[in-house]
Design a protein around this motif. Structure first.
Motif, PDB file in Angstrom:
ATOM      1  N   GLU A  11       0.831  -1.198   0.000  1.00 53.41           N
ATOM      2  CA  GLU A  11       0.000   0.000   0.000  1.00 53.41           C
ATOM      3  C   GLU A  11       0.870   1.254   0.000  1.00 53.41           C
ATOM      4  O   GLU A  11       0.587   2.231  -0.719  1.00 53.41           O
ATOM      5  N   GLY A  12       1.947   1.232   0.783  1.00 53.59           N
ATOM      6  CA  GLY A  12       2.835   2.385   0.815  1.00 53.59           C
ATOM      7  C   GLY A  12       3.522   2.623  -0.512  1.00 53.59           C
ATOM      8  O   GLY A  12       3.609   3.759  -0.990  1.00 53.59           O
ATOM      9  N   LEU A  13       4.016   1.557  -1.147  1.00 51.17           N
ATOM     10  CA  LEU A  13       4.669   1.677  -2.442  1.00 51.17           C
ATOM     11  C   LEU A  13       3.709   2.233  -3.490  1.00 51.17           C
ATOM     12  O   LEU A  13       4.068   3.093  -4.301  1.00 51.17           O
ATOM     13  N   ASN A  14       2.476   1.714  -3.478  1.00 51.53           N
ATOM     14  CA  ASN A  14       1.476   2.171  -4.442  1.00 51.53           C
ATOM     15  C   ASN A  14       1.060   3.614  -4.172  1.00 51.53           C
ATOM     16  O   ASN A  14       0.816   4.386  -5.104  1.00 51.53           O
ATOM     17  N   LEU A  35       2.515  10.528  -7.060  1.00 49.81           N
ATOM     18  CA  LEU A  35       3.401  11.543  -7.641  1.00 49.81           C
ATOM     19  C   LEU A  35       2.844  12.028  -8.982  1.00 49.81           C
ATOM     20  O   LEU A  35       2.195  11.268  -9.711  1.00 49.81           O
ATOM     21  N   ASP A  36       3.097  13.257  -9.319  1.00 50.67           N
ATOM     22  CA  ASP A  36       2.646  13.809 -10.603  1.00 50.67           C
ATOM     23  C   ASP A  36       3.661  13.468 -11.695  1.00 50.67           C
ATOM     24  O   ASP A  36       4.377  14.336 -12.209  1.00 50.67           O
ATOM     25  N   LEU A  37       3.729  12.183 -12.026  1.00 48.34           N
ATOM     26  CA  LEU A  37       4.640  11.733 -13.074  1.00 48.34           C
ATOM     27  C   LEU A  37       3.967  11.882 -14.431  1.00 48.34           C
ATOM     28  O   LEU A  37       2.781  11.553 -14.596  1.00 48.34           O
ATOM     29  N   PRO A  82       4.319  -3.881 -10.644  1.00 51.55           N
ATOM     30  CA  PRO A  82       2.942  -3.742 -11.140  1.00 51.55           C
ATOM     31  C   PRO A  82       2.442  -2.301 -11.188  1.00 51.55           C
ATOM     32  O   PRO A  82       1.813  -1.897 -12.169  1.00 51.55           O
ATOM     33  N   ILE A  83       2.708  -1.506 -10.146  1.00 51.99           N
ATOM     34  CA  ILE A  83       2.228  -0.121 -10.168  1.00 51.99           C
ATOM     35  C   ILE A  83       3.039   0.701 -11.158  1.00 51.99           C
ATOM     36  O   ILE A  83       2.510   1.597 -11.829  1.00 51.99           O
ATOM     37  N   VAL A  84       4.332   0.390 -11.310  1.00 51.21           N
ATOM     38  CA  VAL A  84       5.138   1.100 -12.301  1.00 51.21           C
ATOM     39  C   VAL A  84       4.647   0.773 -13.704  1.00 51.21           C
ATOM     40  O   VAL A  84       4.540   1.661 -14.569  1.00 51.21           O
ATOM     41  N   TYR A 142       9.515   6.022   2.842  1.00 50.31           N
ATOM     42  CA  TYR A 142       9.946   4.711   3.338  1.00 50.31           C
ATOM     43  C   TYR A 142       8.690   3.916   3.665  1.00 50.31           C
ATOM     44  O   TYR A 142       7.917   4.300   4.552  1.00 50.31           O
ATOM     45  N   ALA A 143       8.474   2.820   2.944  1.00 54.86           N
ATOM     46  CA  ALA A 143       7.276   1.988   3.143  1.00 54.86           C
ATOM     47  C   ALA A 143       7.669   0.674   3.799  1.00 54.86           C
ATOM     48  O   ALA A 143       8.675   0.056   3.425  1.00 54.86           O
TER      49      ALA A 143
END
Length: 429
Positions: free
Chosen positions: A135-138, A144-146, A164-166, A258-259
């Protein structure tokens, strides 16, 4: 007094009696752990790590089922009795009347935030209580405004959970994913050099594991953070296997995010985690869920709908247990237990042990490979024939089992694993 009223009072008395008993059990479990700490004055963490008698009472603070020797601490750890007792007590209270009990228990989240922040060495308003590392990584990657063409850099060791989220960012927004190929048994300088080679003027986010899943390699996240910042990028550290196993200082690391999971090495209830967001990044990072919190309020990352009060409240017992043991003592103990296996299996035909080679940075995690067996096959043999519980599902050149001892393990447990691996390797020769 009516029969109905009498029944209500009886149920209430039973609940209060049960809760009081749970408090006693919880206190006793914590006293068991605290008893070991009575004679630590003047003794270093390294010395205590080798003292089996010191760790016996701490191991007794867990109610293990006894079916297996559990060496899967990096996955889902057994929970100390004090945490289990608290969960039961809080569950009974909540079940009796969800409102207000569940919400009163949820209010303890701020107490935990303060205590965890001291362990992370950050301010409380920089730390959110989440459900897990994923959840933290996602939250960070999606928040972020990528934009199209922006680059996210991660290593081949980090792909399992963050990829997966990347990939979703790549598909939705045209973000570019760049993978750093790290070698087996990487040195700190080699890691930094390989990340350096992957950076471009479009690098916006760098992701790295503090401790690599399945191997135990400790990446130089402080150096990587400095490198990322030097190129104008932000740094996200996956600390799933670090926090609660080794001391973590986010100020020293310098990372932006830091997640981690609290249900792994901190031994908190399942479904608990933490996310550090550096103060200057709070306003610009979007939460996964829309809510009414201010943009600079760390609690905006916790607004996910109804949450389980008993689970949140019992985090406190896990923190207490960890503080009683002490971060340095725990880190040295699990490292020592792992080293017993590494040293005993060196030179054994058909056996390879992979772990952090730098003794100053070692954790307690390692991967064991037996020639001729896949990780799943070796896991099954250890479980069914030797009653040892590990994890193995790592297709590739070093497909083996992943061991991660914890404070409930003993030197005898590690000896049992060594003897079992030797027997299996001899059979495969």
């Amino acid at each position: 007094m009516s029969d109905v009223r009498s029944q209500e009072l009886s149920r209430r008395d039973l609940l209060l009696t049960t809760a009081a008993a749970a408090v006693c059990l919880s206190a006793n479990a914590e006293k068991i752990a605290a008893a070991s700490l009575g004679n630590v004055r003047g003794r270093s963490a390294q010395e205590l790590a080798r003292d089996e008698d010191f760790w016996i009472p701490i191991a007794r603070a867990y109610n293990l089922d006894g079916q297996y020797t559990i060496l899967n601490g990096g996955g889902n750890n057994p929970i100390p009795a004090s945490v289990v007792d608290a969960m039961h007590r809080f569950d009974e209270l909540t079940a009796s009347q969800p409102r207000p009990h569940n919400y009163v228990l949820l209010n303890r989240i701020d107490q935990h935030r303060e205590r965890l922040a001291r362990l992370f060495n950050c301010d409380a308003d920089e730390l959110a209580i989440t459900r897990n590392t994923t959840e933290g990584l996602n939250t960070v990657c999606a928040g972020l405004d990528l934009r199209e063409g922006d680059e996210v850099v991660l290593s081949n060791f980090d792909q399992r959970y963050v990829q997966p989220i990347v990939d979703q960012l790549v598909a939705r927004h045209g973000v570019v994913s760049r993978t750093v190929e790290l070698p087996m048994s990487p040195t700190a300088s080699d890691v930094v050099a390989r990340y350096q080679e992957s950076f471009t003027s479009k690098t916006r986010l760098v992701v790295a594991s503090h401790i690599v899943d399945g191997f135990g390699f400790v990446l130089p996240v402080q150096d990587l953070t400095a490198l990322a910042h030097g190129h104008g990028a932000q740094m996200l550290v996956d600390g799933a296997l670090a926090f609660g196993q080794i001391p973590v200082d986010v100020r020293q690391i310098g990372c932006d995010y830091y997640a981690t999971s609290l249900h792994k090495w901190l031994n908190a209830p399942l479904g608990t985690g933490a996310l550090f967001v550096k103060r200057e990044r709070l306003t610009s990072l979007w939460p996964l869920y829309g809510n009414f919190r201010a943009s600079d309020d760390i609690r905006k990352f916790e607004q996910i709908g109804t949450r389980c009060g008993p689970t949140i409240a019992a985090i406190g017992q896990a923190i207490s247990f960890y503080e009683q043991i002490g971060p340095e003592r725990k880190a040295e103990r699990v490292k020592y237990l792992s080293s017993l296996v590494r040293d005993a299996l060196q030179g054994v035909a058909g056996v390879t042990v992979l772990t952090e080679v730098d003794e100053s940075r070692r954790s307690g995690l390692a991967r064991i490979v037996v020639a001729g067996l896949s990780g799943r096959e070796l896991t099954t043999i250890l479980r069914e024939e030797h009653r040892i519980y590990t994890y193995g599902n790592f297709p590739g050149p070093y497909d083996g089992v992943y061991i991660s001892p914890n404070v409930f393990n003993s030197g005898e447990d590690m000896g049992h694993l060594v003897d079992s691996i030797k027997q299996i390797a001899a059979r495969m020769a």
